[in-house]
Design a protein around this motif. Sequence first.
Motif, PDB file in Angstrom:
ATOM      1  N   SER A  60       0.715  -0.910   0.025  1.00  0.00           N
ATOM      2  CA  SER A  60       0.511  -0.215  -0.413  1.00  0.00           C
ATOM      3  C   SER A  60       0.964   1.256  -0.073  1.00  0.00           C
ATOM      4  O   SER A  60       0.608   2.485  -0.620  1.00  0.00           O
ATOM      5  CB  SER A  60      -1.270   0.025   0.677  1.00  0.00           C
ATOM      6  N   SER A  61       1.915   1.206   0.641  1.00  0.00           N
ATOM      7  CA  SER A  61       3.123   2.727   0.131  1.00  0.00           C
ATOM      8  C   SER A  61       3.499   2.025  -0.545  1.00  0.00           C
ATOM      9  O   SER A  61       3.697   3.733  -1.465  1.00  0.00           O
ATOM     10  CB  SER A  61       3.908   2.225   1.251  1.00  0.00           C
ATOM     11  N   GLN A  62       3.333   1.736  -2.141  1.00  0.00           N
ATOM     12  CA  GLN A  62       3.964   1.885  -2.948  1.00  0.00           C
ATOM     13  C   GLN A  62       2.730   2.214  -4.311  1.00  0.00           C
ATOM     14  O   GLN A  62       2.707   2.009  -5.072  1.00  0.00           O
ATOM     15  CB  GLN A  62       4.021   0.492  -3.747  1.00  0.00           C
ATOM     16  N   GLY A  63       1.321   2.422  -3.305  1.00  0.00           N
ATOM     17  CA  GLY A  63       0.019   2.195  -3.549  1.00  0.00           C
ATOM     18  C   GLY A  63      -1.164   1.075  -3.963  1.00  0.00           C
ATOM     19  O   GLY A  63      -1.779   1.697  -5.449  1.00  0.00           O
ATOM     20  N   ARG A  64      -0.300   0.021  -4.475  1.00  0.00           N
ATOM     21  CA  ARG A  64      -0.993  -0.972  -5.179  1.00  0.00           C
ATOM     22  C   ARG A  64      -1.596  -1.661  -3.994  1.00  0.00           C
ATOM     23  O   ARG A  64      -1.715  -1.761  -2.430  1.00  0.00           O
ATOM     24  CB  ARG A  64      -0.091  -2.542  -5.509  1.00  0.00           C
ATOM     25  N   PHE A  65      -3.211  -2.653  -4.443  1.00  0.00           N
ATOM     26  CA  PHE A  65      -4.183  -3.278  -3.551  1.00  0.00           C
ATOM     27  C   PHE A  65      -2.790  -4.469  -3.761  1.00  0.00           C
ATOM     28  O   PHE A  65      -2.530  -4.964  -4.092  1.00  0.00           O
ATOM     29  CB  PHE A  65      -5.218  -3.406  -3.944  1.00  0.00           C
ATOM     30  N   TYR A  66      -3.006  -4.952  -2.322  1.00  0.00           N
ATOM     31  CA  TYR A  66      -2.514  -6.310  -1.431  1.00  0.00           C
ATOM     32  C   TYR A  66      -4.263  -7.351  -0.709  1.00  0.00           C
ATOM     33  O   TYR A  66      -4.984  -6.344   0.105  1.00  0.00           O
ATOM     34  CB  TYR A  66      -1.272  -6.371  -0.743  1.00  0.00           C
ATOM     35  N   ARG A  67      -4.001  -8.572  -1.289  1.00  0.00           N
ATOM     36  CA  ARG A  67      -5.342  -9.569  -0.721  1.00  0.00           C
ATOM     37  C   ARG A  67      -4.565 -10.221   0.425  1.00  0.00           C
ATOM     38  O   ARG A  67      -2.997 -10.765  -0.358  1.00  0.00           O
ATOM     39  CB  ARG A  67      -5.723 -10.378  -1.710  1.00  0.00           C
ATOM     40  N   TYR A  68      -4.992 -10.464   1.840  1.00  0.00           N
ATOM     41  CA  TYR A  68      -3.977 -11.253   2.335  1.00  0.00           C
ATOM     42  C   TYR A  68      -4.578 -12.702   2.205  1.00  0.00           C
ATOM     43  O   TYR A  68      -4.753 -13.113   1.649  1.00  0.00           O
ATOM     44  CB  TYR A  68      -4.733 -10.982   3.610  1.00  0.00           C
ATOM     45  N   PRO A  69      -2.741 -13.312   2.494  1.00  0.00           N
ATOM     46  CA  PRO A  69      -2.681 -14.670   2.052  1.00  0.00           C
ATOM     47  C   PRO A  69      -4.072 -15.992   2.716  1.00  0.00           C
ATOM     48  O   PRO A  69      -4.089 -15.336   3.961  1.00  0.00           O
ATOM     49  CB  PRO A  69      -1.018 -15.253   1.944  1.00  0.00           C
ATOM     50  N   LEU A  70      -5.145 -16.189   1.585  1.00  0.00           N
ATOM     51  CA  LEU A  70      -5.728 -17.683   2.349  1.00  0.00           C
ATOM     52  C   LEU A  70      -6.930 -16.863   2.945  1.00  0.00           C
ATOM     53  O   LEU A  70      -7.121 -17.263   3.932  1.00  0.00           O
ATOM     54  CB  LEU A  70      -5.182 -18.262   3.939  1.00  0.00           C
TER      55      LEU A  70
END
Length: 141
Positions: A125-135
Amino acid sequence: METPDTNTEQSAGEQPSAGVVPPAGMPPAGAVSPEEQKLTVIMNIAVILLFFVSPLIGFLIATKDQPFLKEQSRLALNGTITYAIFLFASVVLNATVILSIIGIPLMGLALVLTLYGGIKGAIESSQGRFYRYPLSLNPVR
């Protein structure tokens, strides 16, 4: 006659976008205000200490002008709810002595995934990208 396709080539230092593809109506990766990036980084780091409370607060305070914060806090909330289910299942399994052989590693898995998800989510998120937590499941839509 061949024509070079410049859209598929990457520059030497550019990394392919990791994480989640932005949903329809969301800003593209990297086109996020610095304020939203700071809030999502703080929220993801706070997941380590506050578990699902920080993404819940982020989800509730996000306005229509902050789609990145809303979506990222939703993804973090889904991940932490899933890990809470893992922890609850491990406590139930640990209540029986025979099944604690499954419950103890499940508890460790939930704690490691929370730590990893919080750190990786803050970086992405510091790079402006979405992240989905694993599992993670998807209970919050």
